[in-house]
Design a protein around this motif. Structure first.
Motif, PDB file in Angstrom:
ATOM      1  N   LEU A  81     -37.053  -5.733-125.601  1.00  0.00           N
ATOM      2  CA  LEU A  81     -37.930  -4.567-125.690  1.00  0.00           C
ATOM      3  C   LEU A  81     -39.028  -4.779-126.737  1.00  0.00           C
ATOM      4  O   LEU A  81     -40.170  -4.361-126.548  1.00  0.00           O
ATOM      5  CB  LEU A  81     -37.113  -3.322-126.025  1.00  0.00           C
ATOM      6  N   HIS A  92     -30.915   3.063-128.851  1.00  0.00           N
ATOM      7  CA  HIS A  92     -32.315   2.636-128.842  1.00  0.00           C
ATOM      8  C   HIS A  92     -32.713   2.107-127.469  1.00  0.00           C
ATOM      9  O   HIS A  92     -33.763   2.485-126.918  1.00  0.00           O
ATOM     10  CB  HIS A  92     -32.526   1.555-129.905  1.00  0.00           C
ATOM     11  N   ARG A 142     -35.456   3.767-124.820  1.00  0.00           N
ATOM     12  CA  ARG A 142     -36.661   3.050-124.409  1.00  0.00           C
ATOM     13  C   ARG A 142     -36.715   2.843-122.889  1.00  0.00           C
ATOM     14  O   ARG A 142     -37.789   2.835-122.296  1.00  0.00           O
ATOM     15  CB  ARG A 142     -36.728   1.699-125.122  1.00  0.00           C
TER      16      ARG A 142
END
Length: 288
Positions: free
Chosen positions: A201, A257, A261
């Motif tokens: 990411l 996280h 995302r």
């Protein structure tokens, strides 16, 4: 240790003067433009040959590359496997006394073009008959971090939390080797996967983190990398407990996280419930 140039010269000189060898190409880290260069890198070499048989019957040619310290023939260890085709492909893993290592694979000429083109991490070194296709510049793109789909993400989370309970069980039973093996060999791969997606990411899924995540430190924030290192314990119960809790906290943060995302669902309640269950085991509040 002999130089890189010396080894390349030996590899190519042998090929040029042997009529059975028609082409040579290289894979592995030496063909990867993004891999750190050092003297311990293997030479992953492929010879395209007209007949593998004579090389197998008379292996004295190996001495042309130096005095072997150890030679392995992994294909000879599975002669009955459905995938074993020693007349089409055969490999020697060779470690020499000076520390250089050559992983040399022979492939039959009529299969060479397809195999050379199968990996984008290929560098052609010799092609006597122009049997190999034109290849783009070598790249590690085949090994870039892949974006996980929702099912893969969910399975990673479930595997981590389910398998973490076995570490706690092992510690409760005072089975330190069992606990450490489950942490290092079963739980950790799920943690590495989640952190690899975190790195993906951060880089637009445009990099490779290397075998066993060896390049992860390049792409993770320093505090996250430090937490990951803290999940490697000493062979002592308290150290393993600390590592397990650290791994759980790190996985939980990374999973939230990644889920945020990518727009995926993360079962936070499940993670908390497993954490409480493990805490009960540690506190000896379960019936023996």
């Amino acid at each position: 240790m002999r130089s890189e140039k010396t080894l390349y010269d030996l590899i190519l000189s042998f090929a040029r003067h042997n009529d059975a060898i028609r082409a040579v190409w290289m894979n592995g880290s030496r063909a990867n433009p993004n891999a750190p260069k050092d003297i311990l890198q293997d030479f992953d070499i492929v010879y395209a040959v007209t007949d593998i048989g004579p090389f197998r019957k008379n292996p004295g040619w190996i001495a042309r590359f130096g005095k072997p310290l150890m030679v392995l023939e992994p294909d000879s260890q599975m002669p009955d496997a459905a995938s074993a085709r020693p007349d089409e492909k055969y490999t020697w893993l060779m470690l020499f006394e000076d520390g250089n290592r050559i992983d040399l694979t022979l492939r039959r000429v009529d299969t060479a073009a397809g195999h050379a083109a199968a990996s984008r991490q290929t560098v052609v070194l010799l092609d006597k008959d122009h049997i190999l296709p034109d290849l783009p510049p070598a790249s590690d793109a085949d090994y870039h971090v892949a974006r996980p789909d929702p099912d893969t993400f969910c399975q990673c989370c479930e595997s981590f939390w389910w398998d973490a309970t076995y570490v706690a069980k092992g510690l409760w039973r005072r089975e330190i080797l069992y606990a450490m093996d489950h942490l290092n060999l079963i739980v950790r791969p799920s943690l590495i996967d989640m952190l690899t997606w975190t790195a993906g990411l951060a880089t637009g899924f445009s990099v490779s983190t290397g075998k066993n995540g060896k390049y992860l430190d390049r792409y993770l924030p320093a505090p996250v990398w430090k937490r990951l290192l803290a999940t490697y314990p000493l062979a002592e119960p308290e150290s393993v407990w600390h590592a397990l809790y650290t791994a759980g906290g790190l996985f939980h943060d990374a999973a939230r996280h990644v889920a945020s995302r990518l727009g995926y669902s993360y079962n936070r309640q499940q993670a908390i419930a497993i954490g409480l269950y493990i805490s009960k085991i540690r506190g000896n509040r379960l019936d023996r």
